[in-house]
Design an enzyme around this catalytic site. Structure first.
Site, short mmCIF file in Angstrom:
data_model
loop_
_atom_site.label_atom_id
_atom_site.label_comp_id
_atom_site.label_asym_id
_atom_site.label_seq_id
_atom_site.Cartn_x
_atom_site.Cartn_y
_atom_site.Cartn_z
N SER A 249 43.47 11.30 -26.82
CA SER A 249 44.70 12.09 -26.83
C SER A 249 45.88 11.18 -27.14
O SER A 249 45.72 9.96 -27.30
CB SER A 249 44.91 12.74 -25.46
OG SER A 249 45.28 11.74 -24.53
N LYS A 250 47.06 11.80 -27.19
CA LYS A 250 48.26 11.04 -27.53
C LYS A 250 48.47 9.83 -26.63
O LYS A 250 49.09 8.85 -27.03
CB LYS A 250 49.49 11.95 -27.43
CG LYS A 250 49.69 12.78 -28.67
CD LYS A 250 51.03 13.49 -28.63
CE LYS A 250 51.09 14.49 -29.77
NZ LYS A 250 51.98 15.60 -29.50
N ARG A 251 47.96 9.94 -25.41
CA ARG A 251 48.06 8.83 -24.48
C ARG A 251 47.48 7.54 -25.07
O ARG A 251 47.88 6.44 -24.73
CB ARG A 251 47.23 9.16 -23.23
CG ARG A 251 48.01 9.47 -22.01
CD ARG A 251 47.15 9.90 -20.84
NE ARG A 251 45.79 10.30 -21.10
CZ ARG A 251 44.73 9.56 -20.84
NH1 ARG A 251 44.88 8.34 -20.38
NH2 ARG A 251 43.52 10.02 -21.06
N HIS A 252 46.49 7.71 -25.95
CA HIS A 252 45.82 6.53 -26.50
C HIS A 252 46.50 6.02 -27.77
O HIS A 252 46.00 5.12 -28.42
CB HIS A 252 44.36 6.87 -26.84
CG HIS A 252 43.57 7.30 -25.65
ND1 HIS A 252 43.19 8.60 -25.44
CD2 HIS A 252 43.10 6.60 -24.60
CE1 HIS A 252 42.51 8.67 -24.31
NE2 HIS A 252 42.45 7.48 -23.78
N GLY A 253 47.62 6.62 -28.15
CA GLY A 253 48.30 6.21 -29.38
C GLY A 253 48.27 7.35 -30.38
O GLY A 253 48.11 8.51 -30.01
#
Ligand code: GLU
Length: 472
Positions: A249-253
């Site tokens: 997800s966006k959390r990972h970049g």
């Protein structure tokens, strides 16, 4: 299991345009595309835009842009589901006429009550079949003022099974499957139904998609069978996980494919990297698009989830950069230099690319590095001058300037020889001259090899900057 290609192979990518083309979607598209190419088939693009609240024209464009960037060209389409509404209505009417679908007048509250009741009995919550026609059964009187939904008359006995191209044999008890709503009270068809009609009309033979769709598959197969259509083969690929093992997800970049374009990744590298995320060909990590198509087969799609590895992507990208010619790199990097305010007309740009290529992982790294040559010259500030350009350093620079002015050829070899002779004459080590030279000529302490830098900057620029540093 062998891949059945008795019908001409036709695959499709069927994204819902609700955001950008994310990495998981791009990988699905890539596998479907490669499958079609490998078997000499046809790759269809279908935009599933029936969710009016979530679908946007910008998202459609983002999908098209992403596919163009990755060079995944559709042979047919894009087809838009919103433009096929009449066809869905037509099929629903046929199914009603044939008795494979029926009107259901149960209200949402009634259906909820049925589900509650099933739950209370420890059974799977489901519609109880009140309006389902059966031989000899009398249906309740049609209530007035209620617009019915249309339900698929799903088989109640036996199993629906398929040999998944990725996961192997999968089966569902038909008793577990509800009579699916295929049209809402306003007549609009529902998601699973549109997919079925499209896959049928578009003569899709192989569906490769994310495994979040596994539960839809038995419903789709049953509807296809009710229509007298041969269901395609299905392959469900596991999702992509982040480096921490959680769903990517966006959390990972960055998760949008086009974000990787912005970050300076090459589409060639992205294709190579995405292909290896959940598919393998022995131990091969680096391969071309052509090799991928040649090697691709669904038997080597992995059953377990793949993990996103940014370091590996960088490694693949760095390798892909080295496959490109300096001219090609210069052309790709030029817009990034321009957006940094650099001079893209710099004649030695391809040579700059050749110099920087081995130390760069992305086009952005190359652009950043090229600014040393193409960017405006900002002389070293007072602090850097004070640190590096002391009297002995200025003496060495003067000696270098004197020698360099007389050089017959302005080449890296000549410049290196010139530097060496000064080091020898003054009995000093390389950094004593190289660092002051860098600071004087580029304004920076750290640059690639000094001889190469001086050569690429050119005689006039170097001599002018040296003279002005010595004057200043
Ligand atoms: N539109 C669906 C999605 O974006 C895919 C449907 C399918 O591949 O069958 O998840």
């Amino acid at each position: 299991m062998t891949v059945s290609t008795s019908r001409p192979v036709r695959t499709r990518f069927a994204p819902s345009p609700t955001g950008y083309l994310h990495l998981g979607g791009a990988r699905t598209a890539l596998f479907s595309w490669a499958f079609a190419r490998h078997y000499g088939g046809t790759f269809v693009l279908r935009i599933e835009d029936t969710d009016l609240e979530r679908s946007t024209p910008e998202a459609v464009q983002a999908i098209l842009d992403g596919m163009r960037w990755l060079d995944l060209q559709a042979d047919e389409g894009p087809f838009y589901q919103m433009q096929r509404m009449d066809r869905y209505r037509e099929v629903i009417a046929d199914m009603l006429a044939q008795g494979t679908a029926y009107h259901c007048y149960s209200t949402p509250a009634e259906v909820e009550a049925m589900r509650e009741k099933a739950r209370a009995l420890g059974a799977k919550p489901r519609y109880d079949g009140t309006w389902r026609p059966e031989p000899g059964k009398t249906l309740p009187p049609v209530p007035t003022g209620i617009k019915p939904v249309v339900r698929f008359r799903s088989p109640q006995d036996g199993v629906t099974a398929w040999d998944d191209l990725v996961k192997g044999p999968i089966s569902f008890d038909n008793g577990e499957l509800d009579d699916l709503v295929i049209a809402r009270p306003d007549g609009t068809p529902t998601y699973n139904f549109c997919v079925v009609v499209d896959d049928w009309d578009m003569r899709i033979t192989h569906v490769i998609r994310g495994d979040d769709h596994v539960n839809n598959t038995p419903r789709q197969i049953n509807i296809l069978r009710a229509l007298g259509a041969e269901p395609p083969c299905y392959g469900h690929v596991p999702m992509i996980l982040g480096p921490d093992g959680e769903k990517l997800s966006k959390r990972h970049g960055a998760v949008s494919v086009m974000e990787y374009d912005k970050l300076g990744y090459l589409p060639e590298a992205m294709v190579n990297y995405l292909a290896r995320l959940g598919w393998s060909h022995g131990n091969d990590e680096l391969f071309s698009r052509e090799q991928f198509v040649e090697w691709f087969d669904p038997h080597h799609l992995s059953r377990s989830a793949a993990q996103w590895d940014p370091k590996k992507l960088n490694w693949v990208n760095a390798h892909a950069l080295r496959q490109l010619s300096p001219d090609d790199l210069a052309a790709r990097v030029a817009p990034r230099i321009a957006s940094r305010g650099g001079d893209t007309g710099f004649a030695a740009l391809p040579a700059v690319m050749a110099l920087l290529r081995d130390r760069s992982e992305t086009l952005e790294d190359l652009a950043e590095g090229a600014m040393l040559f193409c960017g405006p010259y900002v002389p070293a500030d007072a602090a850097l001058r004070a640190e590096v350009l002391d009297e002995p350093a200025l003496g060495l620079l003067r000696a270098f300037l004197d020698g360099a002015q007389g050089l017959a050829d302005w080449t890296e070899a000549e410049l290196d020889a010139q530097i060496k002779s000064i080091l020898k004459e003054h009995n000093v080590k390389m950094p004593k001259l190289a660092i002051p030279l860098r600071v004087a000529v580029t304004g920076h302490k750290h640059t690639p090899a000094i001889g190469a830098v001086l050569n690429l900057l050119g005689r006039e620029t170097v001599l002018t900057r040296l003279a002005s540093t010595l004057a200043g």
